[in-house]
Design a protein around this motif. Structure first.
Motif, PDB file in Angstrom:
ATOM      1  N   PHE A 121      49.619  28.480 123.582  1.00 33.84           N
ATOM      2  CA  PHE A 121      48.893  27.669 124.561  1.00 33.84           C
ATOM      3  C   PHE A 121      49.560  26.298 124.676  1.00 33.84           C
ATOM      4  CE2 PHE A 121      44.890  25.611 126.149  1.00 33.84           C
ATOM      5  CZ  PHE A 121      44.580  26.530 127.139  1.00 33.84           C
ATOM      6  N   PHE A 147      42.168  34.128 120.373  1.00 29.58           N
ATOM      7  CA  PHE A 147      41.252  33.090 120.863  1.00 29.58           C
ATOM      8  C   PHE A 147      39.800  33.523 120.713  1.00 29.58           C
ATOM      9  CE2 PHE A 147      38.848  30.760 124.043  1.00 29.58           C
ATOM     10  CZ  PHE A 147      39.202  29.453 123.716  1.00 29.58           C
ATOM     11  N   ALA A 183      41.836  24.274 119.868  1.00 28.72           N
ATOM     12  CA  ALA A 183      42.582  25.328 120.558  1.00 28.72           C
ATOM     13  C   ALA A 183      42.471  25.178 122.072  1.00 28.72           C
ATOM     14  CB  ALA A 183      42.027  26.685 120.122  1.00 28.72           C
ATOM     15  N   GLY A 184      42.481  23.945 122.544  1.00 30.40           N
ATOM     16  CA  GLY A 184      42.284  23.736 123.983  1.00 30.40           C
ATOM     17  C   GLY A 184      40.981  24.384 124.401  1.00 30.40           C
ATOM     18  N   MET A 185      40.000  24.318 123.517  1.00 25.18           N
ATOM     19  CA  MET A 185      38.742  25.017 123.781  1.00 25.18           C
ATOM     20  C   MET A 185      37.821  24.161 124.652  1.00 25.18           C
ATOM     21  SD  MET A 185      36.035  26.826 121.217  1.00 25.18           S
ATOM     22  CE  MET A 185      36.902  28.370 121.055  1.00 25.18           C
ATOM     23  N   SER A 186      37.385  24.746 125.767  1.00 24.06           N
ATOM     24  CA  SER A 186      36.499  24.035 126.682  1.00 24.06           C
ATOM     25  C   SER A 186      35.065  24.129 126.186  1.00 24.06           C
ATOM     26  CB  SER A 186      36.571  24.651 128.078  1.00 24.06           C
ATOM     27  OG  SER A 186      37.913  24.762 128.495  1.00 24.06           O
ATOM     28  N   ARG A 216      28.899  28.350 124.397  1.00 25.04           N
ATOM     29  CA  ARG A 216      29.562  28.056 123.116  1.00 25.04           C
ATOM     30  C   ARG A 216      28.779  27.025 122.304  1.00 25.04           C
ATOM     31  NH1 ARG A 216      35.632  27.760 125.661  1.00 25.04           N
ATOM     32  NH2 ARG A 216      35.981  30.007 125.770  1.00 25.04           N
ATOM     33  N   GLN A 226      40.800  25.187 135.630  1.00 33.85           N
ATOM     34  CA  GLN A 226      41.376  26.522 135.784  1.00 33.85           C
ATOM     35  C   GLN A 226      42.204  26.549 137.064  1.00 33.85           C
ATOM     36  OE1 GLN A 226      41.132  29.060 133.486  1.00 33.85           O
ATOM     37  NE2 GLN A 226      40.145  27.453 132.274  1.00 33.85           N
ATOM     38  N   GLN A 232      43.173  35.455 130.114  1.00 32.35           N
ATOM     39  CA  GLN A 232      43.262  35.518 128.652  1.00 32.35           C
ATOM     40  C   GLN A 232      41.867  35.850 128.114  1.00 32.35           C
ATOM     41  OE1 GLN A 232      44.581  31.928 126.763  1.00 32.35           O
ATOM     42  NE2 GLN A 232      44.473  32.844 124.734  1.00 32.35           N
ATOM     43  N   GLY A 292      38.415  36.251 126.531  1.00 34.83           N
ATOM     44  CA  GLY A 292      37.436  35.364 125.896  1.00 34.83           C
ATOM     45  C   GLY A 292      37.501  33.906 126.322  1.00 34.83           C
ATOM     46  N   THR A 293      38.301  33.627 127.340  1.00 32.73           N
ATOM     47  CA  THR A 293      38.443  32.238 127.783  1.00 32.73           C
ATOM     48  C   THR A 293      37.498  31.943 128.952  1.00 32.73           C
ATOM     49  OG1 THR A 293      40.174  32.838 129.346  1.00 32.73           O
ATOM     50  CG2 THR A 293      40.885  32.200 127.128  1.00 32.73           C
ATOM     51  N   THR A 294      37.440  30.677 129.315  1.00 32.45           N
ATOM     52  CA  THR A 294      36.615  30.294 130.462  1.00 32.45           C
ATOM     53  C   THR A 294      37.192  30.902 131.749  1.00 32.45           C
ATOM     54  OG1 THR A 294      37.850  28.216 130.325  1.00 32.45           O
ATOM     55  CG2 THR A 294      35.575  28.172 129.577  1.00 32.45           C
ATOM     56  N   ASP A 309      44.354  27.980 132.278  1.00 33.86           N
ATOM     57  CA  ASP A 309      44.174  26.530 132.212  1.00 33.86           C
ATOM     58  C   ASP A 309      45.401  25.832 132.812  1.00 33.86           C
ATOM     59  OD1 ASP A 309      42.252  27.652 130.462  1.00 33.86           O
ATOM     60  OD2 ASP A 309      42.071  25.726 129.437  1.00 33.86           O
ATOM     61  N   GLU A 357      36.872  21.225 133.293  1.00 36.80           N
ATOM     62  CA  GLU A 357      36.433  21.509 131.925  1.00 36.80           C
ATOM     63  C   GLU A 357      36.873  20.412 130.970  1.00 36.80           C
ATOM     64  OE1 GLU A 357      37.926  25.437 131.058  1.00 36.80           O
ATOM     65  OE2 GLU A 357      37.101  26.237 132.914  1.00 36.80           O
ATOM     66  N   TYR A 405      38.101  19.736 127.014  1.00 37.86           N
ATOM     67  CA  TYR A 405      38.496  20.284 125.716  1.00 37.86           C
ATOM     68  C   TYR A 405      37.844  19.436 124.621  1.00 37.86           C
ATOM     69  CZ  TYR A 405      42.430  22.808 127.918  1.00 37.86           C
ATOM     70  OH  TYR A 405      43.214  23.631 128.683  1.00 37.86           O
TER      71      TYR A 405
HETATM   72  N1  GLN Z   1      40.177  26.327 127.837  1.00 35.26           N
HETATM   73  C1  GLN Z   1      40.012  27.734 127.841  1.00 35.26           C
HETATM   74  C2  GLN Z   1      38.773  28.102 127.077  1.00 35.26           C
HETATM   75  O1  GLN Z   1      38.245  27.299 126.370  1.00 35.26           O
HETATM   76  C3  GLN Z   1      41.223  28.457 127.281  1.00 35.26           C
HETATM   77  C4  GLN Z   1      41.625  28.036 125.916  1.00 35.26           C
HETATM   78  C5  GLN Z   1      42.767  28.842 125.303  1.00 35.26           C
HETATM   79  O2  GLN Z   1      43.154  29.848 125.787  1.00 35.26           O
HETATM   80  N2  GLN Z   1      43.290  28.375 124.215  1.00 35.26           N
HETATM   81  O3  GLN Z   1      38.283  29.179 127.166  1.00 35.26           O
END
Ligand code: GLN
Length: 269
Positions: A53, A90, A107-110, A115, A130, A154, A156-158, A195, A219, A221
């Motif tokens: 990522f 992820f 993990a660049g998680m939104s 969540r 996105q 990808q 499980g992602t947003t 993303d 979004e 992170y």
């Molecule tokens: N930002 C996206 C999410 O939170 C993707 C993050 C990722 O793939 N690492 O779902």
């Protein structure tokens, strides 16, 4: 003989009992260490991530590097711990946080309401969006043309959640951002939703792929921490605040994005 044998038998009993007790205390000590209550394990802070990522987390040889890794290093410094990184899928990150396998997910998680039911989230450290990626010559030009299309995302992602709400769309889920683009490039899907920053970075490796203008979402992170771990949450928020105030954050943006604007969002945000 009998009188001599008795004390020996008694001694064996005592030795056995001592051995048993030390075994129990060793097991107890080990459990406490694992739970982070005492000793060695307390000196380590484990970051969970998905190293595909760019520029947030990716592999440079065997080493995992990136924007998020640099933030994690600052957190480790602040909390006086050694950073350990666990690379995983992820969609396995929040379960790993809840089971105690990792202490924080970067993990660049939104942040999403869904969540937030399963984890605490720090202050936001990056604004993202996105974006759609297409192959040159595709008829898809905007989000209104996604109905009924084959969309790569990808897992499980947003982006995955967003795509699943598009009428009649066929969703193909892949483990990492680059694997989605490989499929798009091979013609296996009509469009990819990823993303913005990884979309920009990975498409440069494919001559035929273009990131379309226009965002599908806005979004934030943030770093995920196990519910109830408010102490770590506070420390992490402090690190984020301090980095923004003293210029370390700006330096990071420059290091990974080549400029010092706060984020690289879609122009049409
Ligand atoms: N930002 C996206 C999410 O939170 C993707 C993050 C990722 O793939 N690492 O779902």
């Amino acid at each position: 003989m009998k009188t001599k044998a008795k004390p020996l038998f008694g001694k064996i009993w005592i030795i056995g009992a001592l051995l048993f007790m030390s075994m129990i205390s060793w097991m107890l000590y080990d459990i406490l260490q694992r739970e982070g209550a005492i000793g060695r394990y307390d000196d380590i802070i484990v970051m969970g991530t998905n190293a595909g990522f760019k520029p947030f987390e990716y592999k440079n040889g065997n080493e995992i590097v990136g924007f998020d890794v640099d933030i994690a290093k600052e957190i480790a410094k602040k909390t006086n711990k050694t950073l350990k990184i666990e690379d995983m899928s992820f969609d396995g990150l929040l379960p790993a946080l809840n089971s105690g396998q990792v202490d924080m997910v970067i993990a660049g998680m939104s942040v999403t309401p869904e969540r937030e039911k399963n984890a605490l989230f720090s202050k936001s450290y990056y604004s993202a969006a996105q974006r759609m990626i297409i192959k040159k010559g595709s008829s898809i030009k905007n989000k209104y043309q996604l109905e009924g299309k084959k969309i790569g995302v990808q897992l499980g992602t947003t982006g995955d959640t967003l795509a699943s709400k598009i009428k009649g769309a066929h969703i193909a889920q892949f483990p990492t951002a680059p694997s989605v683009l490989t499929e798009l490039n091979a013609g296996g899907v009509d469009v990819a939703i990823l993303d913005n920053a990884p979309a920009e970075q990975y498409t440069t490796g494919f001559k035929e792929l273009i990131v379309l203008p226009g965002s599908l979402s806005n979004e934030d992170y943030a770093i995920a921490i196990k519910l109830g771990n408010n102490k770590l949450l506070e420390q992490i928020n402090q690190v984020i605040d301090e980095m923004k105030q003293d210029g370390r954050y700006k330096k990071l943006i420059k290091k990974y994005f080549g400029n010092d604007t706060i984020s690289l969002q879609g122009e049409e945000k």
